[in-house]
Design a protein around this motif. Structure first.
Motif, PDB file in Angstrom:
ATOM      1  N   VAL A 165       8.152  -5.204  -0.271  1.00  0.00           N
ATOM      2  CA  VAL A 165       7.632  -4.136   0.584  1.00  0.00           C
ATOM      3  C   VAL A 165       8.418  -2.842   0.429  1.00  0.00           C
ATOM      4  N   LEU A 166       9.748  -2.906   0.564  1.00  0.00           N
ATOM      5  CA  LEU A 166      10.578  -1.698   0.546  1.00  0.00           C
ATOM      6  C   LEU A 166      11.335  -1.529  -0.763  1.00  0.00           C
ATOM      7  N   HIS A 167      10.999  -2.330  -1.777  1.00  0.00           N
ATOM      8  CA  HIS A 167      11.573  -2.205  -3.119  1.00  0.00           C
ATOM      9  C   HIS A 167      13.081  -2.442  -3.140  1.00  0.00           C
ATOM     10  N   SER A 168      13.615  -3.068  -2.106  1.00  0.00           N
ATOM     11  CA  SER A 168      15.036  -3.419  -2.078  1.00  0.00           C
ATOM     12  C   SER A 168      15.193  -4.624  -1.166  1.00  0.00           C
ATOM     13  N   PRO A 169      15.914  -5.650  -1.590  1.00  0.00           N
ATOM     14  CA  PRO A 169      16.049  -6.855  -0.765  1.00  0.00           C
ATOM     15  C   PRO A 169      16.798  -6.586   0.545  1.00  0.00           C
ATOM     16  N   LEU A 170      16.371  -7.265   1.597  1.00  0.00           N
ATOM     17  CA  LEU A 170      17.080  -7.223   2.879  1.00  0.00           C
ATOM     18  C   LEU A 170      18.392  -7.972   2.738  1.00  0.00           C
ATOM     19  N   THR A 200       5.343  -4.811  13.374  1.00  0.00           N
ATOM     20  CA  THR A 200       6.142  -5.038  12.162  1.00  0.00           C
ATOM     21  C   THR A 200       5.389  -4.667  10.889  1.00  0.00           C
ATOM     22  N   LYS A 201       4.168  -5.136  10.756  1.00  0.00           N
ATOM     23  CA  LYS A 201       3.395  -4.842   9.548  1.00  0.00           C
ATOM     24  C   LYS A 201       3.188  -3.346   9.392  1.00  0.00           C
ATOM     25  N   GLU A 202       2.859  -2.677  10.493  1.00  0.00           N
ATOM     26  CA  GLU A 202       2.616  -1.242  10.452  1.00  0.00           C
ATOM     27  C   GLU A 202       3.903  -0.472  10.168  1.00  0.00           C
ATOM     28  N   LYS A 203       5.006  -0.908  10.760  1.00  0.00           N
ATOM     29  CA  LYS A 203       6.287  -0.242  10.519  1.00  0.00           C
ATOM     30  C   LYS A 203       6.678  -0.335   9.045  1.00  0.00           C
ATOM     31  N   LEU A 204       6.518  -1.517   8.474  1.00  0.00           N
ATOM     32  CA  LEU A 204       6.877  -1.702   7.075  1.00  0.00           C
ATOM     33  C   LEU A 204       6.018  -0.833   6.167  1.00  0.00           C
ATOM     34  N   SER A 205       4.734  -0.783   6.451  1.00  0.00           N
ATOM     35  CA  SER A 205       3.831   0.010   5.624  1.00  0.00           C
ATOM     36  C   SER A 205       4.170   1.490   5.699  1.00  0.00           C
ATOM     37  N   ARG A 206       4.363   1.997   6.915  1.00  0.00           N
ATOM     38  CA  ARG A 206       4.643   3.438   7.071  1.00  0.00           C
ATOM     39  C   ARG A 206       6.028   3.771   6.549  1.00  0.00           C
ATOM     40  N   LEU A 207       7.006   2.898   6.760  1.00  0.00           N
ATOM     41  CA  LEU A 207       8.349   3.150   6.257  1.00  0.00           C
ATOM     42  C   LEU A 207       8.355   3.176   4.740  1.00  0.00           C
ATOM     43  N   SER A 208       7.609   2.272   4.114  1.00  0.00           N
ATOM     44  CA  SER A 208       7.535   2.254   2.661  1.00  0.00           C
ATOM     45  C   SER A 208       6.960   3.564   2.132  1.00  0.00           C
ATOM     46  N   GLU A 209       5.908   4.061   2.778  1.00  0.00           N
ATOM     47  CA  GLU A 209       5.319   5.332   2.371  1.00  0.00           C
ATOM     48  C   GLU A 209       6.313   6.477   2.536  1.00  0.00           C
ATOM     49  N   ALA A 210       6.996   6.498   3.686  1.00  0.00           N
ATOM     50  CA  ALA A 210       7.939   7.581   3.949  1.00  0.00           C
ATOM     51  C   ALA A 210       9.106   7.562   2.969  1.00  0.00           C
ATOM     52  N   LEU A 211       9.619   6.360   2.640  1.00  0.00           N
ATOM     53  CA  LEU A 211      10.727   6.256   1.686  1.00  0.00           C
ATOM     54  C   LEU A 211      10.288   6.679   0.280  1.00  0.00           C
ATOM     55  N   ASP A 212       9.092   6.252  -0.123  1.00  0.00           N
ATOM     56  CA  ASP A 212       8.595   6.635  -1.444  1.00  0.00           C
ATOM     57  C   ASP A 212       8.473   8.142  -1.549  1.00  0.00           C
TER      58      ASP A 212
END
Length: 252
Positions: A165-170, A200-212
């Protein structure tokens, strides 16, 4: 003649009754080999779990002089990683079989940097002998997190720990406080103040977009703040010399 016949019938009936009683006693005697013993010692063999739990549970059972049920209870008292122990008795077998049911561990737990057991999929933290669970990857720093927050983390763990999801392991999920909730730390150095484990699903999706989007302007790790996600905010601050260049994104 009638009297003789009547006497004969009584004798025959008495004989049949005696034979039936004898057969019933024999049947009950045979049943004793199957019925569980009440209060007395009973042999029991542990099965259904891998080593080292198998040998440890068997040693605990062997140390108890009692019924299979008492041996099962002793195993559960000795090992909090055992959720239940089923007792099985096969027909004609003198040895009962004990089947421990292990808890499902989702992540290792630490407190103040020291191992503190495992987080179960039901949100319960429990201990286990070395070698029973072989978990790699992210850990949970539980701190003094309340039970409900641990339950929420266990429920959302699979999604948060999704490496794609975030291109980096937790690396670690740490409890901060009731107001701030949890904080996630990722392998690339990014920290995410998660807040409550909702959306959680929405946070991950939006955070991934913002980080990219942010990484097209600034390389490296970021501090992210999702505490105001319900208000439509994902706040990012790069961990670099130019900390002042933050990025704020709305929820789509």
């Amino acid at each position: 003649m009638r009297g003789v016949a009547a006497v004969g019938a009584i004798v025959i009936m008495g004989g049949l009754a005696w034979a039936a009683a004898r057969n019933a006693v024999g049947t009950l005697w045979n049943l004793k080999s199957y019925l569980p013993k009440i209060g007395g010692p009973e042999a029991a063999a542990v099965d259904g779990v891998p080593e080292p739990m198998l040998s440890l549970a068997q040693a605990t059972a062997d140390a108890v002089v009692g019924t299979a049920g008492e041996k099962a209870a002793a195993i559960m008292r000795a090992y909090s990683c055992v959720r239940d122990v089923r007792v099985r008795r096969a027909w004609g077998e003198k040895t009962a079989t004990l089947l421990p049911i292990l808890r499902r561990a989702v992540a290792p737990v630490v407190r103040r940097g020291r191992p503190a057991g495992f987080l179960g999929d039901d949100g319960v933290i429990f201990s286990a002998p070395v070698g029973v669970f072989d978990l790699t990857g992210a850990v949970v720093d539980a701190g003094d997190a309340p039970g409900l927050d641990l339950m929420a983390l266990a429920r959302e763990w699979t999604q948060i720990n999704d490496r794609g999801v975030l291109h980096s392991p937790l690396v670690e999920m740490s409890w901060v406080s009731p107001d701030d909730g949890w904080q996630a730390r990722f392998e690339d150095g990014t920290f995410v103040l998660w807040g409550p484990l909702t959306w959680t699903k929405e946070k991950l999706s939006r955070l991934s977009e913002a980080l990219d989007d942010a990484r097209t302007k600034e390389l490296g790790a970021f501090n992210a703040d999702l505490r105001w996600f319900a208000d439509g905010k994902v706040i990012l601050k790069p961990l670099s010399a130019r900390v002042g260049r933050g990025a704020v994104g709305g929820v789509r």
